[in-house]
Write a protein that holds these residues in place. Sequence first.
Motif, PDB file in Angstrom:
ATOM      1  N   VAL A   1      43.094  73.517 113.419  1.00  0.00           N
ATOM      2  CA  VAL A   1      43.814  73.920 114.627  1.00  0.00           C
ATOM      3  C   VAL A   1      44.598  75.202 114.363  1.00  0.00           C
ATOM      4  CG1 VAL A   1      45.932  72.594 114.198  1.00  0.00           C
ATOM      5  CG2 VAL A   1      45.182  73.007 116.548  1.00  0.00           C
ATOM      6  N   TRP A   2      45.025  75.400 113.113  1.00  0.00           N
ATOM      7  CA  TRP A   2      45.726  76.642 112.746  1.00  0.00           C
ATOM      8  C   TRP A   2      44.801  77.835 112.951  1.00  0.00           C
ATOM      9  CZ3 TRP A   2      44.525  80.263 108.935  1.00  0.00           C
ATOM     10  CH2 TRP A   2      45.505  81.233 108.691  1.00  0.00           C
ATOM     11  N   ALA A   3      43.535  77.694 112.526  1.00  0.00           N
ATOM     12  CA  ALA A   3      42.571  78.781 112.679  1.00  0.00           C
ATOM     13  C   ALA A   3      42.284  79.058 114.156  1.00  0.00           C
ATOM     14  CB  ALA A   3      41.272  78.441 111.943  1.00  0.00           C
ATOM     15  N   VAL A   4      42.282  78.002 114.985  1.00  0.00           N
ATOM     16  CA  VAL A   4      42.057  78.178 116.420  1.00  0.00           C
ATOM     17  C   VAL A   4      43.178  79.011 117.026  1.00  0.00           C
ATOM     18  CG1 VAL A   4      41.882  77.000 118.646  1.00  0.00           C
ATOM     19  CG2 VAL A   4      40.726  76.057 116.674  1.00  0.00           C
ATOM     20  N   HIS A   5      44.422  78.691 116.671  1.00  0.00           N
ATOM     21  CA  HIS A   5      45.560  79.444 117.214  1.00  0.00           C
ATOM     22  C   HIS A   5      45.544  80.894 116.723  1.00  0.00           C
ATOM     23  CE1 HIS A   5      47.679  76.394 119.478  1.00  0.00           C
ATOM     24  NE2 HIS A   5      47.512  75.543 118.495  1.00  0.00           N
ATOM     25  N   LYS A   6      45.138  81.116 115.482  1.00  0.00           N
ATOM     26  CA  LYS A   6      45.028  82.490 114.980  1.00  0.00           C
ATOM     27  C   LYS A   6      43.957  83.255 115.759  1.00  0.00           C
ATOM     28  CE  LYS A   6      46.820  84.075 111.797  1.00  0.00           C
ATOM     29  NZ  LYS A   6      48.062  84.890 111.722  1.00  0.00           N
ATOM     30  N   THR A   7      42.853  82.571 116.074  1.00  0.00           N
ATOM     31  CA  THR A   7      41.791  83.193 116.875  1.00  0.00           C
ATOM     32  C   THR A   7      42.317  83.591 118.255  1.00  0.00           C
ATOM     33  OG1 THR A   7      40.072  81.936 115.735  1.00  0.00           O
ATOM     34  CG2 THR A   7      39.509  82.832 117.891  1.00  0.00           C
ATOM     35  N   LEU A   8      43.068  82.676 118.865  1.00  0.00           N
ATOM     36  CA  LEU A   8      43.615  82.967 120.194  1.00  0.00           C
ATOM     37  C   LEU A   8      44.652  84.089 120.150  1.00  0.00           C
ATOM     38  CD1 LEU A   8      43.928  79.439 121.848  1.00  0.00           C
ATOM     39  CD2 LEU A   8      42.190  81.195 122.206  1.00  0.00           C
ATOM     40  N   ASP A   9      45.388  84.182 119.048  1.00  0.00           N
ATOM     41  CA  ASP A   9      46.339  85.296 118.906  1.00  0.00           C
ATOM     42  C   ASP A   9      45.605  86.643 118.969  1.00  0.00           C
ATOM     43  OD1 ASP A   9      48.477  83.609 118.714  1.00  0.00           O
ATOM     44  OD2 ASP A   9      48.619  83.690 116.527  1.00  0.00           O
TER      45      ASP A   9
END
Length: 624
Positions: A141-149
């Motif tokens: 989920v951390w990687a997902v939020h970084k992608t969305l950033d």
Amino acid sequence: MEVKDQIQALLDSLPTKPGCYLMKDKNDKVIYVGKAVNLRSRVRSYFHNSAQHHNKTRELVRRIENIEWIVVGSELEALILEMNLIKKYRPRYNVRLKDDKRYPYIKVHWDVPFPKVTVTRQMDKDRSKDGARYFGPYTSVWAVHKTLDVLRRIFPYLTCDRDINGKDERACLYYDIKLCNAPCIGMVNQEEYRQMIQDLCDFLNGRTEPIVNRLTSEMNQASESMSYEKAAAIRDQLTAIDNVVQRQKVISDKYLDSDVIAMARSDREACLQVFFIRGGKMIGREYFLMENTDETPDADVLGEFIKQFYDQAANIPEQVLLPEEIEEANIIRQWLSSQREESKVELLIPKRGVKKDLIKMATENASETLNALQAQWEADKHRQTESLADLQEGLDLAEAPMRIECYDISNTQGTAAVGSMVVFERGIPNKAHYRRFNIRTVVGPDDFASMEEVLRRRFNRWQSAEEKATLPGKKPDASFSRLPDLVIVDGGKGQLSRAVKVLDEFDLLGKVRVAGLAKQNEEIFLHGKARGILLPRKSQGLYLLQRLRDEAHRFAITAHRKRRSKQGLASRLDAIPGIGPAKRKALLTTFGSIDKIEKASAEELVAVRGITDELAESIKAHLE
């Protein structure tokens, strides 16, 4: 092999039709789910001598006490039912995705005029219900939020809860820092905003070239019409897209959308690596772990992964590249094609060229990932062993404390008091054994008496479990039926003395060691020792105690806030004359919250059982 009479009777009655079978143990728990074109032939095969060569099969068969089956119309229906049953029961002996319940997805809320982009852990398989678009699953989920950033800097989508009509006087801060294109004040209209979200979706699917071509054209038009500010904004957007695309490995301009799957194995687990090839570029990769894979052939593990992964995948490509043939290739291909709205899905085993190189690269990545994970697991295991050994030595225990229970109390001036019990086994939290206690007998802010009540209720449950152990019936709660090796109470000598008193009541002082952990200087007080103990600041044993204490505090305060919130809701209703516990419960059950009761009309209130016209008017008057 010898088969139990009741099992033999079930084997004799099996039909020869396609379907799924569920094998259960003595506790009626499903321990294995399978499917078959011929149920009779497949299930009976488990009990042949030739099937007993594998330890896993022998152990499974030994535990079987009952077999149930479900007949379906075709092999495809059996495959779909099997996947759903494995997801529902998570049987012990099935090869399955590890931690597969909560993989994160990116969700685009396409069904609303101005779509938002969020992270969710639940994907609606029937997209027609919510009209959303999903991307994933991802493992972090951390990687997902970084992608969305990153995405939000290219496609500045909405995150606020405003009702968008384009007529607001001012935009929020996100517009000023270029993280929102402000449809709220009419900077873009609905058509332009939805085009941007469409671009975001295409970008996630690897379709960058049409986006770049269109934006380049728009930038040139803006420049020609001397809209230099707009042209500069599009130029910055194109630069951001280029920065991301440059990091994507180019495979081939002619390459079909494909997923490349490869695997690495250890004794009990398998690591599956997936490369996502879209528009001729590798746009991402993820790894997934499969558990219970011991003694299972590679092809079978691969087949199970494909079924379970694509059952959760938001998108299915035209091709899936595999390192080897799988047994159920035809039926899996048929199922995948039925899930894909466009062309059929191919399962290919490359023999040469770029595709073969991709399989090799994915295999190497899977192997490196598994080795790194195993090294991390070994390091964690070493730290846990070290922390338990430190505690054994530092607290002068006869053995390392394999089960530790920690207790804490949380309240606000004595109201909504809650006690927590958290459990660590072998240095790791066992959250299934966590328990909370609403304080019943203590009036006012008395943490000592509250701790005494919690411990007494906990060991009463243990005593009750001991008395019922020999009786047939319901299995006792494992969180209470086992005694801890060490009890930690959050506090100093005062809390410790109450814990000692309770343990003495149950004659457990010689069996269970007890300690108090004081916040000041992290001093540990032990029963029978006059002076406190200070473990070294960098001791793994102290780190473990601090984790226990912090976890007990977190669990207690979360439960306290929840209870306090409920009491706050109830207290406003209790202040209304004529509202007792029954009517209060009926109102909260019907409307769900005080806010909704407050907004309800008098007619809606009267519809609740026990609420008269006069009482409805009184409720409205008191809550307004």
